[in-house]
Design a protein around this motif. Structure first.
Motif, PDB file in Angstrom:
ATOM      1  N   SER A  46       0.811  -1.222   0.000  1.00 12.10           N
ATOM      2  CA  SER A  46       0.000   0.000   0.000  1.00 12.10           C
ATOM      3  C   SER A  46       0.845   1.273   0.000  1.00 12.10           C
ATOM      4  CB  SER A  46      -0.930   0.008   1.214  1.00 12.10           C
ATOM      5  OG  SER A  46      -0.169  -0.012   2.421  1.00 12.10           O
ATOM      6  N   ALA A  47       2.117   1.153   0.365  1.00 14.77           N
ATOM      7  CA  ALA A  47       2.981   2.339   0.415  1.00 14.77           C
ATOM      8  C   ALA A  47       3.157   2.969  -0.960  1.00 14.77           C
ATOM      9  CB  ALA A  47       4.348   1.966   0.999  1.00 14.77           C
ATOM     10  N   LEU A  48       3.084   2.139  -2.003  1.00 12.66           N
ATOM     11  CA  LEU A  48       3.275   2.676  -3.355  1.00 12.66           C
ATOM     12  C   LEU A  48       2.219   3.715  -3.683  1.00 12.66           C
ATOM     13  CD1 LEU A  48       4.715   2.699  -6.089  1.00 12.66           C
ATOM     14  CD2 LEU A  48       3.245   0.796  -6.787  1.00 12.66           C
ATOM     15  N   GLN A  49       0.960   3.421  -3.357  1.00  9.66           N
ATOM     16  CA  GLN A  49      -0.093   4.373  -3.664  1.00  9.66           C
ATOM     17  C   GLN A  49       0.063   5.664  -2.867  1.00  9.66           C
ATOM     18  OE1 GLN A  49      -3.700   1.927  -3.930  1.00  9.66           O
ATOM     19  NE2 GLN A  49      -4.595   3.525  -5.187  1.00  9.66           N
ATOM     20  N   GLU A  50       0.564   5.559  -1.660  1.00  3.08           N
ATOM     21  CA  GLU A  50       0.788   6.768  -0.862  1.00  3.08           C
ATOM     22  C   GLU A  50       1.841   7.662  -1.515  1.00  3.08           C
ATOM     23  OE1 GLU A  50       1.028   6.339   3.464  1.00  3.08           O
ATOM     24  OE2 GLU A  50       0.502   4.218   3.205  1.00  3.08           O
ATOM     25  N   VAL A  51       2.891   7.043  -2.055  1.00  2.00           N
ATOM     26  CA  VAL A  51       3.915   7.817  -2.754  1.00  2.00           C
ATOM     27  C   VAL A  51       3.323   8.465  -3.997  1.00  2.00           C
ATOM     28  CG1 VAL A  51       6.124   7.710  -3.962  1.00  2.00           C
ATOM     29  CG2 VAL A  51       5.792   6.387  -1.866  1.00  2.00           C
ATOM     30  N   LEU A  52       2.541   7.693  -4.763  1.00  2.00           N
ATOM     31  CA  LEU A  52       1.931   8.235  -5.980  1.00  2.00           C
ATOM     32  C   LEU A  52       1.002   9.403  -5.673  1.00  2.00           C
ATOM     33  CD1 LEU A  52       1.188   4.824  -7.716  1.00  2.00           C
ATOM     34  CD2 LEU A  52       2.631   6.627  -8.675  1.00  2.00           C
ATOM     35  N   LYS A  53       0.253   9.296  -4.586  1.00  2.00           N
ATOM     36  CA  LYS A  53      -0.677  10.367  -4.225  1.00  2.00           C
ATOM     37  C   LYS A  53       0.045  11.633  -3.766  1.00  2.00           C
ATOM     38  CE  LYS A  53      -4.534   7.336  -2.969  1.00  2.00           C
ATOM     39  NZ  LYS A  53      -5.380   6.789  -1.882  1.00  2.00           N
ATOM     40  N   SER A  54       1.323  11.502  -3.362  1.00  2.00           N
ATOM     41  CA  SER A  54       2.092  12.674  -2.923  1.00  2.00           C
ATOM     42  C   SER A  54       2.794  13.378  -4.084  1.00  2.00           C
ATOM     43  CB  SER A  54       3.147  12.246  -1.896  1.00  2.00           C
ATOM     44  OG  SER A  54       4.262  11.606  -2.542  1.00  2.00           O
ATOM     45  N   LEU A  55       2.768  12.782  -5.276  1.00  2.00           N
ATOM     46  CA  LEU A  55       3.569  13.296  -6.392  1.00  2.00           C
ATOM     47  C   LEU A  55       3.033  14.625  -6.912  1.00  2.00           C
ATOM     48  CD1 LEU A  55       4.998  11.254  -9.337  1.00  2.00           C
ATOM     49  CD2 LEU A  55       3.705  13.330  -9.827  1.00  2.00           C
ATOM     50  N   THR A  56       3.941  15.556  -7.147  1.00  3.44           N
ATOM     51  CA  THR A  56       3.596  16.824  -7.800  1.00  3.44           C
ATOM     52  C   THR A  56       4.562  17.066  -8.951  1.00  3.44           C
ATOM     53  OG1 THR A  56       4.952  18.042  -6.205  1.00  3.44           O
ATOM     54  CG2 THR A  56       2.597  17.914  -5.770  1.00  3.44           C
ATOM     55  N   TYR A  57       4.002  17.490 -10.066  1.00  4.43           N
ATOM     56  CA  TYR A  57       4.777  17.778 -11.276  1.00  4.43           C
ATOM     57  C   TYR A  57       5.417  19.150 -11.172  1.00  4.43           C
ATOM     58  CZ  TYR A  57       5.351  19.296 -16.189  1.00  4.43           C
ATOM     59  OH  TYR A  57       5.830  19.790 -17.379  1.00  4.43           O
ATOM     60  N   LEU A  58       6.662  19.275 -11.586  1.00  5.30           N
ATOM     61  CA  LEU A  58       7.351  20.561 -11.603  1.00  5.30           C
ATOM     62  C   LEU A  58       7.468  21.035 -13.042  1.00  5.30           C
ATOM     63  CD1 LEU A  58      10.241  19.858  -9.066  1.00  5.30           C
ATOM     64  CD2 LEU A  58       7.974  20.812  -8.638  1.00  5.30           C
ATOM     65  N   GLU A  59       6.891  22.185 -13.317  1.00  9.04           N
ATOM     66  CA  GLU A  59       6.961  22.759 -14.664  1.00  9.04           C
ATOM     67  C   GLU A  59       8.418  22.961 -15.061  1.00  9.04           C
ATOM     68  OE1 GLU A  59       4.598  23.465 -16.755  1.00  9.04           O
ATOM     69  OE2 GLU A  59       2.804  23.184 -15.528  1.00  9.04           O
ATOM     70  N   PRO A  60       8.764  22.780 -16.347  1.00  8.39           N
ATOM     71  CA  PRO A  60      10.161  22.937 -16.773  1.00  8.39           C
ATOM     72  C   PRO A  60      10.772  24.269 -16.365  1.00  8.39           C
ATOM     73  CG  PRO A  60       8.867  21.953 -18.519  1.00  8.39           C
ATOM     74  CD  PRO A  60       7.900  22.318 -17.447  1.00  8.39           C
ATOM     75  N   GLU A  61       9.974  25.347 -16.440  1.00  9.40           N
ATOM     76  CA  GLU A  61      10.566  26.650 -16.121  1.00  9.40           C
ATOM     77  C   GLU A  61      10.843  26.818 -14.638  1.00  9.40           C
ATOM     78  OE1 GLU A  61       6.099  27.299 -16.962  1.00  9.40           O
ATOM     79  OE2 GLU A  61       7.788  26.173 -17.786  1.00  9.40           O
ATOM     80  N   THR A  62      10.242  25.934 -13.794  1.00 11.39           N
ATOM     81  CA  THR A  62      10.499  26.043 -12.357  1.00 11.39           C
ATOM     82  C   THR A  62      11.671  25.193 -11.918  1.00 11.39           C
ATOM     83  OG1 THR A  62       9.071  24.211 -11.694  1.00 11.39           O
ATOM     84  CG2 THR A  62       8.022  26.359 -11.995  1.00 11.39           C
ATOM     85  N   VAL A  63      12.175  24.376 -12.838  1.00 13.15           N
ATOM     86  CA  VAL A  63      13.288  23.489 -12.492  1.00 13.15           C
ATOM     87  C   VAL A  63      14.585  24.270 -12.636  1.00 13.15           C
ATOM     88  CG1 VAL A  63      14.432  21.328 -13.027  1.00 13.15           C
ATOM     89  CG2 VAL A  63      11.979  21.516 -13.312  1.00 13.15           C
ATOM     90  N   GLN A  64      15.047  24.826 -11.557  1.00 17.09           N
ATOM     91  CA  GLN A  64      16.230  25.673 -11.585  1.00 17.09           C
ATOM     92  C   GLN A  64      17.464  24.879 -11.160  1.00 17.09           C
ATOM     93  OE1 GLN A  64      16.225  28.848 -12.663  1.00 17.09           O
ATOM     94  NE2 GLN A  64      14.063  28.554 -13.153  1.00 17.09           N
ATOM     95  N   GLN A  65      18.591  25.240 -11.687  1.00 14.15           N
ATOM     96  CA  GLN A  65      19.843  24.570 -11.328  1.00 14.15           C
ATOM     97  C   GLN A  65      20.240  24.950  -9.903  1.00 14.15           C
ATOM     98  OE1 GLN A  65      23.093  25.575 -13.839  1.00 14.15           O
ATOM     99  NE2 GLN A  65      24.348  23.900 -13.138  1.00 14.15           N
ATOM    100  N   LYS A  66      20.529  23.947  -9.085  1.00 14.29           N
ATOM    101  CA  LYS A  66      20.905  24.247  -7.703  1.00 14.29           C
ATOM    102  C   LYS A  66      22.291  24.887  -7.675  1.00 14.29           C
ATOM    103  CE  LYS A  66      22.995  19.774  -6.729  1.00 14.29           C
ATOM    104  NZ  LYS A  66      22.952  18.538  -5.970  1.00 14.29           N
ATOM    105  N   ASP A  67      22.505  25.779  -6.709  1.00 21.18           N
ATOM    106  CA  ASP A  67      23.815  26.413  -6.652  1.00 21.18           C
ATOM    107  C   ASP A  67      24.784  25.535  -5.880  1.00 21.18           C
ATOM    108  OD1 ASP A  67      22.334  28.702  -4.295  1.00 21.18           O
ATOM    109  OD2 ASP A  67      23.481  26.870  -3.858  1.00 21.18           O
ATOM    110  N   SER A  68      26.053  25.906  -5.926  1.00 21.25           N
ATOM    111  CA  SER A  68      27.093  25.051  -5.361  1.00 21.25           C
ATOM    112  C   SER A  68      26.998  24.946  -3.847  1.00 21.25           C
ATOM    113  CB  SER A  68      28.477  25.605  -5.729  1.00 21.25           C
ATOM    114  OG  SER A  68      28.603  26.937  -5.267  1.00 21.25           O
ATOM    115  N   GLY A  69      26.248  25.811  -3.203  1.00 17.59           N
ATOM    116  CA  GLY A  69      26.141  25.759  -1.753  1.00 17.59           C
ATOM    117  C   GLY A  69      24.929  24.998  -1.260  1.00 17.59           C
ATOM    118  N   SER A  70      24.194  24.320  -2.168  1.00 17.28           N
ATOM    119  CA  SER A  70      22.979  23.625  -1.759  1.00 17.28           C
ATOM    120  C   SER A  70      23.322  22.343  -1.026  1.00 17.28           C
ATOM    121  CB  SER A  70      22.120  23.315  -2.992  1.00 17.28           C
ATOM    122  OG  SER A  70      22.767  22.384  -3.815  1.00 17.28           O
ATOM    123  N   SER A  71      22.271  21.725  -0.452  1.00 12.40           N
ATOM    124  CA  SER A  71      22.485  20.551   0.396  1.00 12.40           C
ATOM    125  C   SER A  71      22.854  19.318  -0.378  1.00 12.40           C
ATOM    126  CB  SER A  71      21.202  20.279   1.189  1.00 12.40           C
ATOM    127  OG  SER A  71      20.154  19.932   0.303  1.00 12.40           O
TER     128      SER A  71
END
Length: 462
Positions: free
Chosen positions: A146-171
């Protein structure tokens, strides 16, 4: 090492899209442990680890060649049938957190594959997500499925323009998308330029920048090569009158003429596409899909010598590094190299066998000979070689090759029926009778049974 930290969310990046998922209650979301296996987002129960968990989940984006979920699932099922057998399709369905449809297929364990698995598939704009839950035994599978469906229900799509390159100081808790100077995914920008019907110079510039800025990204080379190759093999339809070298089109009712003309620079773009993939094979030699793509390009432009040379190099590398070979999107190959590669050689050989002329038959045999030489424990190369010898009337050589194939694969009815036919050609009717009777014992109701029965009736008359 047991994970001590649960990351609140995991972003998975692909060339055309990205998405975020969260861990179900009692589970760990881990962005580090699966990286070496090409899995940037894995999940498992708290108190366990990625390597030791009885049940684990991993989330990925399908290869860029798949934008339609049904097309990808059909391809995936075909590839998994050998180890999973019969699956259960669409055992559950629903919507992700932001409203995208998903469905789940179940792939039970078999005698030859002990893992119990179910996979959730999500259609995103221009991309397909698949999330796999895999368990080592049925009890764990029943408890954790049942855990699979919980993961699927949490999924959110990120629009291409919102996908920004992380900077060198990120985690560093998620992968870096491949971005251009404007912060956009190179793959997304490439699609935009194509949809906008941008000039060849604009597309050339972007592809050149992509390869230069991301030298370790195989998709930069694959996308470039595919673009130039597709440009090279296309044709142009026009309502203009045909010029020299064009094909005339005439409307039957109106009499209006038009033309089909081949794009200029075909040889140049075909060659540049092949050159790009040739370079990619040296940069990413573990990627069998790149080797196969290069061989395919040479085949399509009629350059058999380079096609054969590419296949030989692929085989040589695979023989030396059988455990590190990868396929689409850097996934580990789904079956052993000494099974997969003979199958690929067979596919390339069939292209020439189907042409049914002496010159192409020789090419077919050259590929088959490479298979029998390098993979002497696989029957397919011997079947192909035997087919060539039969076509050329070399019956003794055909018999020897079919006998070898039969020895390697005693359950193959194809080899046995062929041995019966070759024996007839050699006037060895006793052997022919033996082989045809063997076919009936192996598959009394199979597709070759009627052929064997008819052949036996003819032999009685002799």
């Amino acid at each position: 090492m047991i994970a001590q930290e649960t990351f609140p969310g995991g972003i998975v990046y692909g060339p055309k899209a990205a998405f975020n998922v969260s861990a179900p209650e009692g589970w760990v979301l881990d962005n580090e442990s699966g990286k070496s296996q090409g899995m940037p987002c894995v999940l498992y129960p708290k108190g366990e680890s990625w390597s030791d968990a009885k049940t684990a989940i991993y989330a990925k984006i399908a290869s860029t060649q798949f934008e339609d979920v049904n097309e990808f699932v059909a391809w995936a099922i075909k590839g998994m049938k050998a180890k999973h057998g019969t699956l259960k399709e669409k055992i559950a369905s629903g919507k992700t957190k932001d409203g995208h449809d998903y469905f789940i297929n179940e792939y039970p364990a078999t005698k030859t594959y002990s893992q119990w698995e179910r996979v959730g598939y999500v259609q995103l704009p221009h991309a397909v997500v698949y999330i796999v839950l895999t368990s080592r035994d049925k009890a764990s599978y029943s408890k954790d499925a049942s855990a699979l469906q919980e993961v699927l229900k949490s999924l959110t799509y990120l629009e291409p323009e919102t996908v920004q390159q992380k900077d060198s100081g990120s985690s560093g808790k998620h992968d870096t998308p491949q971005t251009d100077s404007n912060g956009q995914s190179y793959a997304v920008r490439f699609k935009q330029l194509q949809s906008e019907k941008a000039s060849e110079a604009q597309i050339d510039s972007l592809l050149d920048e992509w390869r230069a800025q991301k030298p370790d990204d195989p998709d930069a080379w694959i996308t470039s090569a595919n673009y130039y190759f597709n440009q090279s093999i296309g044709v142009m339809l026009s309502t203009e009158k045909p010029k020299k070298g064009d094909i005339r089109l005439t409307h039957k009712e109106t009499g209006q003429t038009g033309s089909i003309s081949f794009k200029p620079g075909v040889a140049r773009t075909s060659r540049s596409a092949a050159d790009i993939l040739q370079e990619a094979t040296t940069k990413f030699p573990d990627r069998l899909d790149i080797w196969c793509g290069l061989a395919f390009m040479y085949q399509k432009i009629g350059d058999f010598d380079n096609e054969l040379a590419t296949l030989k190099k692929m085989v040589a590398y695979a023989r030396e590094h059988p455990s590190q070979l990868k396929w689409l999107q850097g996934e580990p190959i789904a079956e052993p190299a000494d099974k997969l590669i003979p199958e690929k050689l067979h596919e390339y050989g069939l292209f020439y066998e189907k042409k049914e002329n002496a010159e192409d038959d020789k090419r077919w045999f050259q590929i088959a000979a490479r298979a029998t030489e390098q993979y002497p424990n696989d029957p397919q190369g011997f079947k192909d070689a035997a087919g060539y010898w039969a076509d050329t009337g070399e019956w003794q050589k055909a018999r020897e090759s079919f006998e070898k194939a039969h020895q390697l694969d005693p359950k193959s009815v194809v080899a046995v029926i062929a041995l019966g036919q070759v024996s007839v050609e050699m006037k060895d009717f006793a052997s022919a009778k033996k082989y045809y009777e063997e076919v009936l014992k192996m598959e009394p109701g199979g597709q070759y049974a009627q052929t064997a029965k008819e052949a036996l009736r003819k032999l009685k008359k002799k």
